[in-house]
Design an enzyme around this catalytic site. Structure first.
Site, PDB file in Angstrom:
ATOM      1  CB  SER A  66      18.237  28.736   6.996  1.00  0.00           C
ATOM      2  OG  SER A  66      17.099  27.921   6.924  1.00  0.00           O
TER       3      SER A  66
HETATM    4  N1  SAM Z   1      14.308  26.859  10.946  1.00  0.00           N
HETATM    5  C1  SAM Z   1      15.313  25.819  11.007  1.00  0.00           C
HETATM    6  C2  SAM Z   1      16.513  26.209  11.817  1.00  0.00           C
HETATM    7  O1  SAM Z   1      16.548  27.316  12.376  1.00  0.00           O
HETATM    8  O2  SAM Z   1      17.404  25.368  11.949  1.00  0.00           O
HETATM    9  C3  SAM Z   1      15.725  25.333   9.648  1.00  0.00           C
HETATM   10  C4  SAM Z   1      14.626  24.658   8.929  1.00  0.00           C
HETATM   11  S1  SAM Z   1      15.080  23.478   7.707  1.00  0.00           S
HETATM   12  C5  SAM Z   1      15.619  24.490   6.401  1.00  0.00           C
HETATM   13  C6  SAM Z   1      13.429  22.951   7.259  1.00  0.00           C
HETATM   14  C7  SAM Z   1      12.760  22.088   8.299  1.00  0.00           C
HETATM   15  O3  SAM Z   1      11.386  21.966   7.957  1.00  0.00           O
HETATM   16  C8  SAM Z   1      13.315  20.670   8.354  1.00  0.00           C
HETATM   17  O4  SAM Z   1      13.729  20.380   9.652  1.00  0.00           O
HETATM   18  C9  SAM Z   1      12.127  19.804   7.919  1.00  0.00           C
HETATM   19  O5  SAM Z   1      12.087  18.549   8.541  1.00  0.00           O
HETATM   20  C10 SAM Z   1      10.966  20.681   8.340  1.00  0.00           C
HETATM   21  N2  SAM Z   1       9.685  20.408   7.669  1.00  0.00           N
HETATM   22  C11 SAM Z   1       9.414  20.121   6.371  1.00  0.00           C
HETATM   23  N3  SAM Z   1       8.095  19.978   6.180  1.00  0.00           N
HETATM   24  C12 SAM Z   1       7.499  20.189   7.387  1.00  0.00           C
HETATM   25  C13 SAM Z   1       6.152  20.189   7.859  1.00  0.00           C
HETATM   26  N4  SAM Z   1       5.111  19.958   7.067  1.00  0.00           N
HETATM   27  N5  SAM Z   1       5.924  20.452   9.162  1.00  0.00           N
HETATM   28  C14 SAM Z   1       6.939  20.694  10.012  1.00  0.00           C
HETATM   29  N6  SAM Z   1       8.232  20.694   9.633  1.00  0.00           N
HETATM   30  C15 SAM Z   1       8.516  20.468   8.345  1.00  0.00           C
END
Ligand code: SAM
Length: 229
Positions: A66
């Protein structure tokens, strides 16, 4: 060109000062944490020089780290404190988890705070593990591979919960796993655009406040969007 440590430190200082000046960042704990975590260690090698551009960057598998202002705003709203047990859904690069560790664990290790973070894509969980290892945060983070919309019952209840993917609604298991007196920050909306929702769980029920508009990748899981939807 090789970018040295001092180059990145300077960039980090500048972006955090800018976010404070613009009023995005007010919490002293969060300001300190953002100044300490080396974001350049959480992006793919070929994107290091862009680590402090205030925008999301690709980390593979269609996912992103993000933008810094979004991490700043969400963490500012979450108000993590030393000793807190925090659940993060969407580990991605591990950067947000590292920012949380700075506050809940590193600022006062005696209080034994830590972060549980859940990622559904195993390769990204591995990417985050390597990033958290090389930066010295891993001892304070439990990385779980799975569907974060179910939460993680073994370590519940949590003082704080942060969801870093866009949800259609607030997953019920996360509400159940939040402590009374705890706070959750979660983007809620459609698959493309959401608003931050800040939820306080009190003895009298849930109190909800809407924050800014945002654009997150979708939260995919039993209590999120369906894959391919
Ligand atoms: N917090 C992260 C960082 O600091 O880099 C960025 C997060 S990214 C915007 C969103 C993440 O959520 C992705 O890696 C995606 O694979 C994960 N995601 C989506 N649905 C999910 C779920 N149900 N459980 C766990 N992870 C999930």
């Amino acid at each position: 060109m090789v970018y040295g440590l001092q180059y990145f430190e300077k960039q980090r200082e500048m972006i955090v000062d800018y976010l404070v000046m613009e009023g995005y960042l007010t919490d002293q704990y969060v300001i300190e944490a953002l100044k300490r975590v080396p974001r350049e260690e959480f992006v793919p090698e070929n994107l290091r020089k862009y680590a402090y551009l205030d925008q999301p960057l690709p980390i593979g598998y269609g996912q992103t780290i993000s933008a810094i202002h979004m991490v700043a705003i969400m963490t500012n709203e979450l108000k993590p404190r030393p000793g807190d047990k925090v659940l993060e859904i969407g580990t991605g690069s591990g950067y947000q988890a590292a920012v949380l560790v700075e506050i809940v664990a590193k600022m006062n290790p005696e209080r034994r705070g830590y972060v549980v973070t859940i990622e559904r894509i195993p390769e990204l969980a591995e990417f985050a593990r390597r990033n958290l290892e090389k930066t010295g945060y891993i001892d304070y983070v439990k990385i779980i591979v799975g569907d974060g919309t179910l939460g993680y019952q073994p370590d519940a209840p949590y003082d704080k919960i942060i969801v870093t993917a866009g949800a259609p609604d607030v997953p019920e298991p996360l509400i159940q796993q939040l402590k009374t007196g705890g706070r959750m920050v979660i983007p809620v909306g459609n698959r493309f655009i959401q608003k931050l929702l800040i939820i306080d769980k009190t003895e009298n029920g849930l109190s909800k406040k809407w924050g800014i508009e945002c654009m997150f990748v979708p939260l995919i899981g039993k209590y999120g969007w369906r894959d391919g939807e």
